[in-house]
Design a protein around this motif. Structure first.
Motif, mmCIF file in Angstrom:
data_model
loop_
_atom_site.group_PDB
_atom_site.id
_atom_site.type_symbol
_atom_site.label_atom_id
_atom_site.label_comp_id
_atom_site.label_asym_id
_atom_site.label_seq_id
_atom_site.Cartn_x
_atom_site.Cartn_y
_atom_site.Cartn_z
ATOM 1 N N GLN A 139 32.946 29.538 64.625
ATOM 2 C CA GLN A 139 32.262 28.514 63.831
ATOM 3 C C GLN A 139 33.022 28.232 62.542
ATOM 4 N N ALA A 140 33.564 29.271 61.923
ATOM 5 C CA ALA A 140 34.343 29.083 60.704
ATOM 6 C C ALA A 140 35.612 28.285 60.988
ATOM 7 N N ALA A 141 36.216 28.491 62.161
ATOM 8 C CA ALA A 141 37.412 27.738 62.529
ATOM 9 C C ALA A 141 37.090 26.254 62.684
ATOM 10 N N VAL A 142 35.939 25.953 63.285
ATOM 11 C CA VAL A 142 35.498 24.558 63.421
ATOM 12 C C VAL A 142 35.339 23.934 62.035
ATOM 13 N N ASP A 143 34.646 24.620 61.153
ATOM 14 C CA ASP A 143 34.400 24.100 59.807
ATOM 15 C C ASP A 143 35.704 23.923 59.031
ATOM 16 N N PHE A 144 36.614 24.888 59.189
ATOM 17 C CA PHE A 144 37.887 24.842 58.477
ATOM 18 C C PHE A 144 38.716 23.648 58.927
ATOM 19 N N ALA A 145 38.816 23.452 60.247
ATOM 20 C CA ALA A 145 39.594 22.330 60.770
ATOM 21 C C ALA A 145 39.005 21.003 60.296
ATOM 22 N N ARG A 146 37.691 20.893 60.330
ATOM 23 C CA ARG A 146 37.038 19.662 59.881
ATOM 24 C C ARG A 146 37.332 19.406 58.397
ATOM 25 N N GLU A 147 37.206 20.439 57.586
ATOM 26 C CA GLU A 147 37.431 20.293 56.144
ATOM 27 C C GLU A 147 38.871 19.927 55.819
ATOM 28 N N ARG A 148 39.812 20.382 56.670
ATOM 29 C CA ARG A 148 41.228 20.109 56.435
ATOM 30 C C ARG A 148 41.683 18.783 57.050
ATOM 31 N N GLY A 149 40.744 17.995 57.560
ATOM 32 C CA GLY A 149 41.079 16.653 58.026
ATOM 33 C C GLY A 149 41.416 16.518 59.497
ATOM 34 N N ALA A 150 41.123 17.544 60.300
ATOM 35 C CA ALA A 150 41.395 17.441 61.739
ATOM 36 C C ALA A 150 40.538 16.346 62.369
ATOM 37 N N ARG A 151 41.083 15.685 63.371
ATOM 38 C CA ARG A 151 40.338 14.688 64.145
ATOM 39 C C ARG A 151 39.570 15.343 65.282
ATOM 40 N N ALA A 152 40.099 16.469 65.755
ATOM 41 C CA ALA A 152 39.466 17.214 66.834
ATOM 42 C C ALA A 152 40.005 18.637 66.817
ATOM 43 N N LEU A 153 39.267 19.537 67.449
ATOM 44 C CA LEU A 153 39.686 20.941 67.573
ATOM 45 C C LEU A 153 39.563 21.362 69.024
ATOM 46 N N GLU A 154 40.598 22.026 69.524
ATOM 47 C CA GLU A 154 40.608 22.504 70.901
ATOM 48 C C GLU A 154 40.673 24.027 70.945
ATOM 49 N N ALA A 155 40.261 24.566 72.091
ATOM 50 C CA ALA A 155 40.400 25.990 72.371
ATOM 51 C C ALA A 155 40.647 26.147 73.863
ATOM 52 N N TYR A 156 41.184 27.293 74.252
ATOM 53 C CA TYR A 156 41.600 27.522 75.647
ATOM 54 C C TYR A 156 41.076 28.875 76.129
ATOM 55 N N PRO A 157 39.749 29.044 76.132
ATOM 56 C CA PRO A 157 39.163 30.364 76.382
ATOM 57 C C PRO A 157 39.138 30.782 77.843
ATOM 58 N N MET A 158 38.820 32.062 78.021
ATOM 59 C CA MET A 158 38.614 32.634 79.344
ATOM 60 C C MET A 158 37.168 32.429 79.774
ATOM 61 N N VAL A 159 36.988 32.306 81.078
ATOM 62 C CA VAL A 159 35.649 32.293 81.658
ATOM 63 C C VAL A 159 35.375 33.705 82.159
ATOM 64 N N THR A 160 34.400 34.352 81.582
ATOM 65 C CA THR A 160 34.055 35.705 82.021
ATOM 66 C C THR A 160 33.044 35.603 83.159
ATOM 67 N N GLU A 161 33.200 36.462 84.146
ATOM 68 C CA GLU A 161 32.338 36.431 85.324
ATOM 69 C C GLU A 161 31.448 37.666 85.341
ATOM 70 N N PRO A 162 30.159 37.482 85.636
ATOM 71 C CA PRO A 162 29.230 38.623 85.684
ATOM 72 C C PRO A 162 29.730 39.707 86.637
ATOM 73 N N GLY A 163 29.749 40.929 86.145
ATOM 74 C CA GLY A 163 30.149 42.056 86.980
ATOM 75 C C GLY A 163 31.641 42.269 87.089
ATOM 76 N N LYS A 164 32.436 41.346 86.556
ATOM 77 C CA LYS A 164 33.888 41.483 86.642
ATOM 78 C C LYS A 164 34.413 42.095 85.350
ATOM 79 N N GLU A 165 35.101 43.188 85.481
ATOM 80 C CA GLU A 165 35.613 43.887 84.305
ATOM 81 C C GLU A 165 36.754 43.102 83.684
ATOM 82 N N ILE A 166 36.739 43.018 82.364
ATOM 83 C CA ILE A 166 37.823 42.369 81.646
ATOM 84 C C ILE A 166 38.364 43.336 80.606
ATOM 85 N N THR A 167 39.577 43.091 80.179
ATOM 86 C CA THR A 167 40.170 43.916 79.140
ATOM 87 C C THR A 167 40.124 43.148 77.827
#
Length: 201
Positions: A139-167
């Motif tokens: 949320q702070a990253a969204v606010d920071f980008a907006r305050e600094r004049g960004a037109r949009a903000l992107e992210a490239y996250p993982m989709v976690t699956e129920p029961g699947k172990e992740i590191t």
């Protein structure tokens, strides 16, 4: 228990001392990469040394220089202890994103648009993990980008699956739920476990 908002302070990295950032990254996990995966041109482990990556991060953050015109991320403090980091900058600051298929699969967009920012990495210091710190950092990253004049903000996250172990290392890019809570929407799914999310300002 999750952190309460009253326990947290999140500041641009240039307003934090370098020693605090170094403590968050530590000497293992993210300490090896130093948040340079999308910065080093070439293969990060072959074409750079740990000392070079550390120097790059220190220069990019401009730590201890509140007057600096730019920085590469935000630092979270939990009860005055350095606890977490999120990398957020204009997308053009990440050379490796230009050649990665994740951001561009199924999309036609100007790769050199400086108005689009990106969140590429979270680091939570050992001892502070498991308490949901990535949510307020996103949320702070969204606010920071907006305050600094960004037109949009992107992210490239993982989709976690129920029961699947992740590191821990798999989710350094964040998870879909974290960005959903911050208001980002899925715009494409280049792989089964990876999504592109975005918010416009």
């Amino acid at each position: 228990m999750p952190f309460h908002a009253s326990e947290l302070t999140i500041v641009p990295a240039n307003e934090a001392p370098w020693d605090d950032v170094a403590r968050i990254f530590g000497t293992t996990d993210a300490g090896h990469c130093q948040c340079q995966r999308f910065k080093v041109v070439g293969w990060i482990w072959r074409d750079s040394t740990h000392e070079e990556r550390t120097a790059m991060l220190r220069a990019q953050t401009a730590c201890g220089r509140p007057e600096a015109p730019a920085t590469s991320g935000l630092v979270a403090y939990a009860s005055d202890e350095p606890a977490g980091w999120v990398a957020v900058e204009p997308r053009v600051a990440y050379p490796k994103l230009r050649t990665s298929r994740v951001p561009w699969s199924g999309r036609s967009e100007d790769k050199d648009d400086p108005g689009v920012w990106a969140v590429t990495c979270f680091v939570v210091r050992k001892g502070f993990r498991g308490r949901g710190l990535t949510y307020p950092l996103a949320q702070a990253a969204v606010d920071f980008a907006r305050e600094r004049g960004a037109r949009a903000l992107e992210a490239y996250p993982m989709v976690t699956e129920p029961g699947k172990e992740i590191t821990w290392g798999e989710t350094h890019v964040g998870t879909r739920q974290v960005f959903e809570e911050a208001g980002l929407k899925e715009v494409s799914r280049p792989t089964k476990r990876r999504v592109v999310m975005r918010i416009g300002f």
